[in-house]
Design an enzyme around this catalytic site. Structure first.
Site: not given
Ligand code: GDP
Length: 424
Positions: A13, A41
């Site tokens: 992340d 994503h």
């Protein structure tokens, strides 16, 4: 011609999708080489906001060919749903700009069940799986108990293979977990509803990549998660079930002789971690909540609130080392703009001694963070595009990190959109 990998340095992340989306401008091919649909994503561009799980982040650039390599866990059901969702927002996905390796193994319907049942059995000892079937998938892949995407082109042999696998898997499902067995009718429906739809994209991507290299094309390798989730180098067993490090790119991409020139490591300006496992620099209470809200730190796949903390220099330096990063993209610097003083985890204390080395995973629970504070800049930096226009305190923060991790910070991201970037 150049070959570059974009990797996560921390727990995932970090904003890799955003960096791939930016850097694909200079690349002709983007290849995902590991992992499955268990992470996401987030990419924001002129077409909208997208949460990608399996599709490579180059899918938005016209002229870029996107490849799912043989190291990826290809889940036909989730992939087909994702393709439809992204196409519904006006993005073209054709057999010209998207290819799936015929050597990629398919995530079978029972892998998600197995993940769910095992987390239930573990109860409070669970790993915090996203229940997308990734761990059961990779276990089965290495036991040679799944099927290759290319087998879809051999329907007769495929049915026999699937029937054998089903007979074997039903033993575990029924006898260990007390669940209902699978039937061939269920698998035939899965083949018809999902596998058939992704078949046009399946081809010999190894051949495609070899030809792309021979034609002088620039190739970008994209990974999911970060160094600390790598199966071999991460915080085992709270890792993912594949290798997230750039060293795996040649194997997982199907391009075994790739020579990666550049490894861009993505580091977030503070730390976040999803799920269970040791997280030495974790912050709690109101300060944590403020940071979580400022950075909108909620999982792209699960919506789970992420655990947050200051940037962890010890873990980041280790992450840079295992990725062999040649340049760093520091993301989300703008998120820290509200802070008067910015905390940084500079070292760990372990067994009464200060250390800069990232400990063995089981020792991490005894490590304590050493925190120092840096001056905040207290102004909006999202419009800044040049290094010299960043406030002095922000420059000092960046250069301190750079010095500590021993790798040049080439990109500083100050917002989620493509052009919110400072290139040094
Ligand atoms: P990935 O899996 O590494 O791509 O990361 P995620 O997509 O889970 O998380 C990155 C999130 O941060 C996404 O929502 C991005 O749009 C956002 N993001 C990326 N870079 C920046 C940045 O510099 N500033 C801000 N405010 N958001 C960013």
């Amino acid at each position: 011609m150049s070959e570059c990998a974009i990797v996560g340095i921390n727990w995932g992340d970090e904003g890799k999708g955003r960096m791939v989306d930016l850097l694909t401008e200079n690349y002709d091919v983007v290849v995902r080489f590991q992992g499955g649909g268990n992470a996401g994503h987030t990419v924001v561009n002129e077409k909208g906001k997208f949460a990608l799980h399996l599709l490579p982040s180059g899918i938005f650039r016209s002229g870029v060919v996107n490849v799912l390599g043989n190291g990826v866990a290809v889940d036909p059901e989730n992939l087909w749903k994702e393709i439809q969702e992204v196409m519904s927002k006006g993005v073209e996905i054709t057999t010209d700009n998207f290819k799936i390796s015929d050597r990629a193994s398919l995530l079978l319907p029972w892998h998600r069940d197995m993940d769910e049942f095992e987390e239930m059995r573990l109860a409070d000892k669970k790993y915090g799986s996203t229940k997308q079937g990734i761990a059961p998938f990779y276990s089965d892949k290495y036991q040679k108990k799944t099927i290759l995407a290319g087998e879809l082109f051999y329907p007769e042999e495929l049915k026999t293979h699937l029937a054998d696998l089903m007979e074997w898997k039903n033993l575990t499902l029924t006898k260990v977990y007390g669940a209902k067995p699978y039937t061939m009718e269920m698998l035939e429906e899965w083949l018809e509803t999902y596998c058939k739809k992704i078949m046009p994209y399946i081809c010999d991507t190894g051949k495609f990549l070899k030809e792309a290299k021979a034609d002088g094309k620039n190739i970008l390798f994209e990974t999911q998660l970060g160094s600390l989730r790598d199966l071999d180098y991460g915080i085992y067993p709270y890792t993912t079930s594949s290798n997230t490090t750039a060293a795996y790119a040649p194997i997982g991409s199907g391009f075994a002789n790739a020579k990666i020139d550049d490894v861009v490591g993505v580091v977030k300006a503070y730390s976040t971690c999803v799920g269970e496992g040791p997280f030495v620099c974790e912050m709690f209470g109101e300060e944590a909540e403020k940071l979580r809200r400022a950075g909108f730190e909620y999982g792209a796949k699960t919506g789970r609130p992420r655990r947050v903390g200051p940037i962890d220099i010890v873990a980041t330096r280790y992450g840079v080392e295992v990725q062999a990063a040649t340049a760093i993209a520091l993301t989300k610097l703008d998120v820290l703009s509200y802070m008067d003083k910015i905390p940084v985890c500079t070292h760990y204390m372990l067994n009464g001694e200060q250390t800069d080395s990232f400990p063995f995973p089981f020792a991490l629970k005894n490590a304590e963070p050493v925190i120092e504070f840096f001056d905040g800049w207290k102004c909006d930096i999202s419009g800044v595009r040049r290094w010299e226009d960043l406030p002095k305190a922000a420059q000092e923060y960046v250069t301190y990190i750079e010095k500590q991790i021993g790798c040049p910070i080439k990109y500083v991201s100050v917002g989620p959109e493509r052009d919110n970037i400072v290139i040094r």
